[in-house]
Design a protein around this motif. Sequence first.
Motif, PDB file in Angstrom:
ATOM      1  N   SER A 149       7.194   4.402  -2.533  1.00  0.00           N
ATOM      2  CA  SER A 149       8.614   4.631  -2.241  1.00  0.00           C
ATOM      3  C   SER A 149       9.026   4.011  -0.909  1.00  0.00           C
ATOM      4  N   ASP A 150       8.173   3.144  -0.362  1.00  0.00           N
ATOM      5  CA  ASP A 150       8.423   2.471   0.919  1.00  0.00           C
ATOM      6  C   ASP A 150       8.505   3.432   2.096  1.00  0.00           C
ATOM      7  N   ARG A 151       7.894   4.591   1.973  1.00  0.00           N
ATOM      8  CA  ARG A 151       7.796   5.502   3.117  1.00  0.00           C
ATOM      9  C   ARG A 151       6.579   5.108   3.938  1.00  0.00           C
ATOM     10  N   LEU A 152       6.759   5.105   5.242  1.00  0.00           N
ATOM     11  CA  LEU A 152       5.661   4.794   6.146  1.00  0.00           C
ATOM     12  C   LEU A 152       4.950   6.080   6.522  1.00  0.00           C
ATOM     13  N   TRP A 153       3.624   6.071   6.445  1.00  0.00           N
ATOM     14  CA  TRP A 153       2.795   7.205   6.844  1.00  0.00           C
ATOM     15  C   TRP A 153       1.964   6.778   8.045  1.00  0.00           C
ATOM     16  N   ILE A 154       1.918   7.662   9.043  1.00  0.00           N
ATOM     17  CA  ILE A 154       1.194   7.387  10.279  1.00  0.00           C
ATOM     18  C   ILE A 154       0.241   8.537  10.559  1.00  0.00           C
ATOM     19  N   ALA A 155      -0.992   8.192  10.863  1.00  0.00           N
ATOM     20  CA  ALA A 155      -1.977   9.172  11.319  1.00  0.00           C
ATOM     21  C   ALA A 155      -2.580   8.632  12.609  1.00  0.00           C
ATOM     22  N   TYR A 156      -2.949   9.516  13.515  1.00  0.00           N
ATOM     23  CA  TYR A 156      -3.582   9.086  14.763  1.00  0.00           C
ATOM     24  C   TYR A 156      -4.438  10.219  15.286  1.00  0.00           C
ATOM     25  N   GLU A 157      -5.351   9.851  16.168  1.00  0.00           N
ATOM     26  CA  GLU A 157      -6.212  10.852  16.794  1.00  0.00           C
ATOM     27  C   GLU A 157      -5.477  11.495  17.960  1.00  0.00           C
TER      28      GLU A 157
END
Length: 111
Positions: free
Chosen positions: A99-107
């Motif tokens: 769906s063109d959603r950006l997902w971000i994960a980080y420490e």
Amino acid sequence: GVVWLAWQGFREGNFDIIAAAAADDHPWSRPRSISESKANDWSPAIAADSKGNVYIAWDTYDRGNYDVTLRRLGAEPRTWDVARSPRFEARASLACDASDRLWIAYEEGDE
């Protein structure tokens, strides 16, 4: 599609995040620094959506601690502070879903 690359390189006395499109006729075919900090920037992550936007996240030491910054390249370029606190925030990962959603994960760690 166009293959995009993002990497960390030593430029003008510090480490910057650099990006390029691997296509001879593309406006981004020549590498450009996308981080603007006078401090070191590290560990780029890259993702693209189906609309042609390219997202690059990295951690920066711009404010004297590690924070995460995100830049969108495309029709409407923009930069965001994803994580900006005294805590340790670094090593982002990015993904765009169907769906063109950006997902971000980080420490995240202690101050």
